[in-house]
Design a protein around this motif. Sequence first.
Motif, PDB file in Angstrom:
ATOM      1  N   PHE A  38       0.823  -1.203   0.000  1.00  0.00           N
ATOM      2  CA  PHE A  38       0.000   0.000   0.000  1.00  0.00           C
ATOM      3  C   PHE A  38       0.865   1.264   0.000  1.00  0.00           C
ATOM      4  O   PHE A  38       0.726   2.130  -0.853  1.00  0.00           O
ATOM      5  CB  PHE A  38      -0.938  -0.009   1.212  1.00  0.00           C
ATOM      6  N   TRP A  39       1.796   1.358   0.952  1.00  0.00           N
ATOM      7  CA  TRP A  39       2.609   2.578   1.070  1.00  0.00           C
ATOM      8  C   TRP A  39       3.599   2.710  -0.076  1.00  0.00           C
ATOM      9  O   TRP A  39       3.886   3.805  -0.546  1.00  0.00           O
ATOM     10  CB  TRP A  39       3.304   2.645   2.437  1.00  0.00           C
ATOM     11  N   PHE A  44       5.026   5.847  -4.805  1.00  0.00           N
ATOM     12  CA  PHE A  44       5.370   5.911  -6.227  1.00  0.00           C
ATOM     13  C   PHE A  44       4.303   6.618  -7.051  1.00  0.00           C
ATOM     14  O   PHE A  44       4.628   7.314  -8.010  1.00  0.00           O
ATOM     15  CB  PHE A  44       5.673   4.509  -6.773  1.00  0.00           C
ATOM     16  N   THR A  45       3.021   6.460  -6.675  1.00  0.00           N
ATOM     17  CA  THR A  45       1.966   7.177  -7.403  1.00  0.00           C
ATOM     18  C   THR A  45       2.185   8.680  -7.265  1.00  0.00           C
ATOM     19  O   THR A  45       2.134   9.426  -8.248  1.00  0.00           O
ATOM     20  CB  THR A  45       0.576   6.798  -6.854  1.00  0.00           C
ATOM     21  N   ALA A  51       6.259  14.169 -10.806  1.00  0.00           N
ATOM     22  CA  ALA A  51       7.278  14.335 -11.839  1.00  0.00           C
ATOM     23  C   ALA A  51       6.614  14.619 -13.189  1.00  0.00           C
ATOM     24  O   ALA A  51       7.078  15.470 -13.958  1.00  0.00           O
ATOM     25  CB  ALA A  51       8.138  13.074 -11.922  1.00  0.00           C
ATOM     26  N   MET A  52       5.514  13.944 -13.453  1.00  0.00           N
ATOM     27  CA  MET A  52       4.801  14.118 -14.721  1.00  0.00           C
ATOM     28  C   MET A  52       4.279  15.544 -14.855  1.00  0.00           C
ATOM     29  O   MET A  52       4.482  16.207 -15.878  1.00  0.00           O
ATOM     30  CB  MET A  52       3.631  13.129 -14.759  1.00  0.00           C
ATOM     31  N   VAL A  53       3.628  16.010 -13.786  1.00  0.00           N
ATOM     32  CA  VAL A  53       3.068  17.376 -13.795  1.00  0.00           C
ATOM     33  C   VAL A  53       4.195  18.396 -13.973  1.00  0.00           C
ATOM     34  O   VAL A  53       4.105  19.329 -14.789  1.00  0.00           O
ATOM     35  CB  VAL A  53       2.274  17.643 -12.493  1.00  0.00           C
ATOM     36  N   PHE A  54       5.289  18.176 -13.257  1.00  0.00           N
ATOM     37  CA  PHE A  54       6.431  19.081 -13.331  1.00  0.00           C
ATOM     38  C   PHE A  54       6.986  19.156 -14.755  1.00  0.00           C
ATOM     39  O   PHE A  54       7.203  20.232 -15.311  1.00  0.00           O
ATOM     40  CB  PHE A  54       7.513  18.593 -12.360  1.00  0.00           C
ATOM     41  N   PRO A  84      12.624  -2.204 -10.409  1.00  0.00           N
ATOM     42  CA  PRO A  84      11.308  -2.776 -10.094  1.00  0.00           C
ATOM     43  C   PRO A  84      11.333  -4.303  -9.984  1.00  0.00           C
ATOM     44  O   PRO A  84      10.607  -4.870  -9.167  1.00  0.00           O
ATOM     45  CB  PRO A  84      10.423  -2.342 -11.268  1.00  0.00           C
ATOM     46  N   CYS A  85      12.220  -4.949 -10.789  1.00  0.00           N
ATOM     47  CA  CYS A  85      12.317  -6.414 -10.710  1.00  0.00           C
ATOM     48  C   CYS A  85      12.750  -6.850  -9.319  1.00  0.00           C
ATOM     49  O   CYS A  85      12.212  -7.811  -8.766  1.00  0.00           O
ATOM     50  CB  CYS A  85      13.320  -6.945 -11.736  1.00  0.00           C
TER      51      CYS A  85
END
Length: 335
Positions: A38-39, A44-45, A51-54, A84-85
């Motif tokens: 969950f955390w 990461f979300t 980062a995307m908005v920036f 991630p792996c």
Amino acid sequence: MTRLTMFEGVQPEASSWQLPPAMSDTAAPVDGAYNFIFWFSVVFTVAVTAAMVFFIAKYKRRPGVKSEPTGHFNRLEIFWTVTPCIFIVFLFHIGFSAYIHNATAAEGATEIRVHGKKWNWEFEYPGGSRTSELHLEVNRPYKMIISSQDVLHSFFIPEFRLKRDAVPGQYSFIAFKPTVVGEAHVFCAEYCGTSHSGMLAKVLVETPEQYKEFTSTLGKKPKLCGTPPVECTEEKWGEGLFAEKGCPTCHGVSGSGTLGGGKSPGPKLAGIFGHDQPLADGSSANVDENYIRESILRPNAKIVAGYTTVQMPTFAGSFTDDQLEAVISYVKSLK
Ligand code: CUA
């Protein structure tokens, strides 16, 4: 109803604000995995979205500025593939160890049979008595042997963080130890028809004194064996059926694997339960309730090493489920 009030004031602690109170030894690893995922996802979300908005703001199209195509950056691509792996392998590890923990019964665990059918649960204790509420003693290890009489059901106790399918024609197992005195609930977690949502049962985790009081009210539910019928244990009943169907003719008396001083035509049964049985194809199979059940109903499914042909007829249709369980009990008891 008196049983209900017995637990008044007992409010087991929840180990997460999203989960019901944790009441078994399984809960800690499951909640740990749940909270971690969950955390991990929250962090990461937020990070990826930020980062995307920036970048959208920073690199938006401006008049007079020509876009530059992005090239290949191997080191970066390796980094975001490998990292991630590693996390996924770690997540698999914590999930799988919790699964193994639930799949392995502790030495001397009390066995309770869970019978699922449309649309209720029935719990069978050692000695044969059945109840519609599941009574457990706190801190005692249990092994549930789950079966279904009709369609697919799923035995689910959220407070214990346990779920296992009840599959017609075979047994499934789940092992755990209740750790908190109080009340929990069994749900059916597999859609099974009209009253699926009503397929519920109460779980009462009791102190040793309360549990003792409960078992004293249970009494024994002896089976009837022999002619004239006399009261007997399930194992004794199984022994009678074993003899009646002629099993000793091939497996030897008490499944000893010997007959008239030599090797019997059928494999030895005594002492095999819980062990690995070498098979003719070079593999091996663990002898559990499912193995014995399958061997009775489909003798050709697994051929024991040292035997090439199976002369044993199928006993599908010759036994009721209860009789089958009695024979399995008997084979389990053979030393
Ligand atoms: Cu049984 Cu859903």
